[in-house]
Design a protein around this motif. Structure first.
Motif, PDB file in Angstrom:
ATOM      1  N   SER A   1      -3.769  -1.807  -0.124  1.00 46.87           N
ATOM      2  CA  SER A   1      -2.579  -2.227   0.631  1.00 46.87           C
ATOM      3  C   SER A   1      -2.764  -3.621   1.218  1.00 46.87           C
ATOM      4  O   SER A   1      -1.837  -4.431   1.217  1.00 46.87           O
ATOM      5  CB  SER A   1      -2.277  -1.246   1.764  1.00 46.87           C
ATOM      6  OG  SER A   1      -2.017   0.027   1.237  1.00 46.87           O
TER       7      SER A   1
ATOM      8  N   GLN B   1       4.483   2.561   1.009  1.00 51.06           N
ATOM      9  CA  GLN B   1       3.915   3.874   0.749  1.00 51.06           C
ATOM     10  C   GLN B   1       4.783   4.998   1.308  1.00 51.06           C
ATOM     11  O   GLN B   1       5.039   5.987   0.650  1.00 51.06           O
ATOM     12  CB  GLN B   1       2.503   3.959   1.335  1.00 51.06           C
ATOM     13  CG  GLN B   1       1.872   5.305   1.119  1.00 51.06           C
ATOM     14  CD  GLN B   1       0.373   5.303   1.376  1.00 51.06           C
ATOM     15  OE1 GLN B   1      -0.223   4.255   1.624  1.00 51.06           O
ATOM     16  NE2 GLN B   1      -0.228   6.459   1.290  1.00 51.06           N
TER      17      GLN B   1
ATOM     18  N   ASP C   1       3.398   0.241  -3.414  1.00 52.33           N
ATOM     19  CA  ASP C   1       2.234   0.770  -2.704  1.00 52.33           C
ATOM     20  C   ASP C   1       2.253   2.292  -2.803  1.00 52.33           C
ATOM     21  O   ASP C   1       3.105   2.952  -2.215  1.00 52.33           O
ATOM     22  CB  ASP C   1       2.262   0.330  -1.230  1.00 52.33           C
ATOM     23  CG  ASP C   1       0.907   0.523  -0.564  1.00 52.33           C
ATOM     24  OD1 ASP C   1       0.027   1.146  -1.188  1.00 52.33           O
ATOM     25  OD2 ASP C   1       0.739   0.060   0.582  1.00 52.33           O
ATOM     26  N   GLU C   2       1.332   2.833  -3.567  1.00 50.88           N
ATOM     27  CA  GLU C   2       1.201   4.280  -3.767  1.00 50.88           C
ATOM     28  C   GLU C   2       2.559   4.954  -3.999  1.00 50.88           C
ATOM     29  O   GLU C   2       2.975   5.797  -3.206  1.00 50.88           O
ATOM     30  CB  GLU C   2       0.542   4.924  -2.538  1.00 50.88           C
ATOM     31  CG  GLU C   2      -0.691   4.186  -2.084  1.00 50.88           C
ATOM     32  CD  GLU C   2      -1.973   4.956  -2.315  1.00 50.88           C
ATOM     33  OE1 GLU C   2      -1.905   6.031  -2.932  1.00 50.88           O
ATOM     34  OE2 GLU C   2      -3.025   4.454  -1.903  1.00 50.88           O
TER      35      GLU C   2
HETATM   36 MG   LIG Z   1      -2.765   1.916   1.277  1.00 51.62          MG
END
Ligand SMILES: [Mg+2]
Ligand SMILES: Nc1ncnc2c1ncn2[C@@H]1O[C@H](COP(=O)(O)OP(=O)(O)O)[C@@H](O)[C@H]1O
Lengths: 268, 257
Positions: free
Chosen positions: B54, B98, B176-177
């Motif tokens: 991140s 995320q 992000d994820e």
């Molecule tokens: Mg992360």
């Protein structure tokens, strides 16, 4: 775009003077930058009129019931408690003057600010804190939408505008409470009451009262936004931000009260 | 579930990073990262939690400052931009968070309008509505337009978050994820969406994940972040064809639960 999470201390967490003192200097540095950015964004277009109005409404609406009740009861109880001392000198006809001075000069701005610090301050702290924790502020930042202007400038302006308005309202409601008690006990009519009350109030009183409330309003907005916007990440950050917003605002309000009173006394 | 080949221009790196370093105090997160993202490519960045994935994309979008190193995005050096230039660049770089980071006091429509209206102040109501409906349709959630984020499922929130970045027509997407916390079927839907975005909007993307299915489905190329550096890269098979214990542990942990 100013960086949020990135401060000099992030890259070199070595304490120069001592942990506490370093934290203080870092805070001062951040507060300075925060205020600098606030005034810059305040004057630069675009202006968020719609959002400012919305926030003003929030501030007023959130605190109105509590402020009405507190103002009214303060006026009423203060009158009731002051009567015996004045009665000793047979001077109960001075009650309206006394109450007006107490309420307009001191109580209205202070009571309003303390209640707003609790009600509005904690709300702003928690709201911005949770937006920070859930990365909503970062999301605004990366979509080039200037969250500082949208979230901070509007809220600080709203409290700065609304706290004086609310303080005047508190003064009015407080006087009303006082009148009801005086009318009951001394059978004073409304016109007589107001003539008495305003005979001792000068322009300086009203001006300094509004000025004080404006300073308090700015303090509540700026402190709460600062605490929320820069809250630590993680869920406990939200609670801490809300709490710090209230405590710090109240602390500063008392200090400002003392300072302004000194200045006004010198002017009188 | 292997990804089909995408048209990638290997002459043109839209992001290029050289020897990037970033520490938080004594925690050395990125220790010399080199990376090229080519035009049209989906690049997957793999790594365990806390390895700085991140942090890497936050540096790319200017949310964090690097300690040292070069970060070039669309030909601009991110560290040396003025405020205005950084804003211009951010319009071209979409960021999918995320946890979606939807504005929870706003409806889906308001969430999508927000970046658009505030960057292009003289759009008409009609143009805004069309843009909102278009991206919402693109992520298959037209019916959710008037709902609040709290009423949506995790997968739906992800889609709205992606739609909100797409409304600005970015050239680069940073995910992000994207599949973290979703059930396996929803994961596959999101992976397909990422590939659709690549095709439909001609984006280049960095996809951060620790989910190997996601990596396999969406990645044209895979890079693995190990101890603050990209030590392995290539196709899925190339990355995992090694005796390196750290890589093997990562692989086994993913496929044996
Ligand atoms: Mg992360
Ligand atoms: N703003 C920050 N301040 C201090 N430490 C941070 C910050 N952001 C990330 N870190 C630390 O950097 C490391 C990498 O974080 P991150 O990039 O979020 O990992 P992940 O690979 O799981 O996304 C973590 O140990 C995290 O605690």
């Amino acid at each position: 775009m100013a960086q949020k999470s990135d401060t000099p201390a992030d890259s070199s967490r070595k304490y120069v003077v001592g942990r506490k003192l370093d934290a203080l200097f870092l805070d001062l540095y951040k507060i300075n930058r925060f205020l600098g950015r606030f005034f810059k964004e305040l004057v630069l277009p675009p202006y968020e009129f719609k959002e400012i109005v919305k926030q003003c409404y929030e501030v007023g609406y959130k605190s109105l019931p509590l402020i009405s009740m507190t103002g009214f009861i303060t006026g009423l109880v203060f009158t009731k408690q002051s009567r015996p001392s004045l009665a000793e000198f047979g001077a109960t006809s001075w009650l309206p003057n006394l109450i007006a001075i107490a309420i307009i000069r001191a109580l209205a701005p202070l009571v309003t600010a303390l209640i707003a610090a609790g009600k509005v301050g904690s709300n702003i702290g928690a709201e911005l804190g949770s937006m920070n924790v859930t990365e909503q502020i970062d999301a605004m930042e990366v979509s080039a939408t200037n969250p500082f202007k949208f979230l901070v400038v509007t809220r600080v302006l709203a409290t700065t505008i609304m706290i004086p308005v609310l303080a005047m309202y508190t003064g009015f409601v407080g006087m009303l409470g006082s009148f009801i008690n005086i009318n009951q006990m001394e059978q004073t009519s409304l016109p007589t009451f107001f003539v008495g009350a305003f005979s001792s109030i000068t322009f300086l009183d009203i001006f300094s009262s509004v000025f004080k409330a404006t300073v308090f309003g700015f303090t509540i907005g700026a402190v709460s936004c600062y605490k929320g916007y820069y809250s630590s990440k993680g869920t406990e950050g939200v609670g801490k931000a809300a709490n710090a917003a209230v405590v710090t605002s109240m602390f500063l309000i008392f200090i400002e009260e003392i300072l302004v009173v000194q200045v006004v006394a010198a002017l009188r | 579930m292997e990804k089909k080949a995408s048209p990638i221009n290997r002459e043109n790196a839209v992001i290029s990073i050289r020897d990037l370093k970033k520490s938080f105090g004594s925690l050395h997160v990125l220790r010399g990262v080199d990376l090229n993202l080519y035009q049209g490519e989906n690049l997957v960045v793999l790594g365990r939690s806390g390895t700085g994935k991140s942090v890497l994309i936050k540096i790319i979008s200017g949310l964090l400052h690097p300690d040292s190193g070069e970060v070039n995005v669309l030909g601009l050096s991110v560290g040396s931009l003025s405020d205005r230039e950084l804003l211009q660049l951010r319009l071209k770089v979409g960021f999918s968070f995320q946890n979606s980071a939807l504005y929870d006091s706003m409806t889906v429509r308001e969430n999508l309008e927000f970046p658009l209206v505030r960057n292009y102040r003289n759009l008409t109501r009609k143009e805004i509505d069309l843009a909102v409906e278009d991206v919402l349709d693109g992520v298959g959630l037209s019916q959710a337009i008037n709902q609040m984020p709290s009423e949506l499922s995790g997968g739906q929130r992800k889609r709205i978050g992606i739609a909100r970045t797409l409304i600005l027509r970015p050239e680069i997407m940073l995910y992000d994820e994207p599949t973290a916390g979703l059930d396996p079927i929803t994961c596959i839907d999101i992976n397909n969406l990422i590939n659709e975005v690549q095709e439909k909007y001609n984006t280049s993307a960095i996809i951060i994940t620790h989910d190997l299915t996601c990596a396999k489905m969406t990645g044209d190329r895979i890079m693995m972040l190990l101890d603050g550096r990209f030590e392995r890269q290539g196709t899925f098979e190339q990355v995992f064809d090694t005796d390196d214990e750290r890589v093997k542990t990562f692989y086994n942990y993913n496929f044996t639960d």
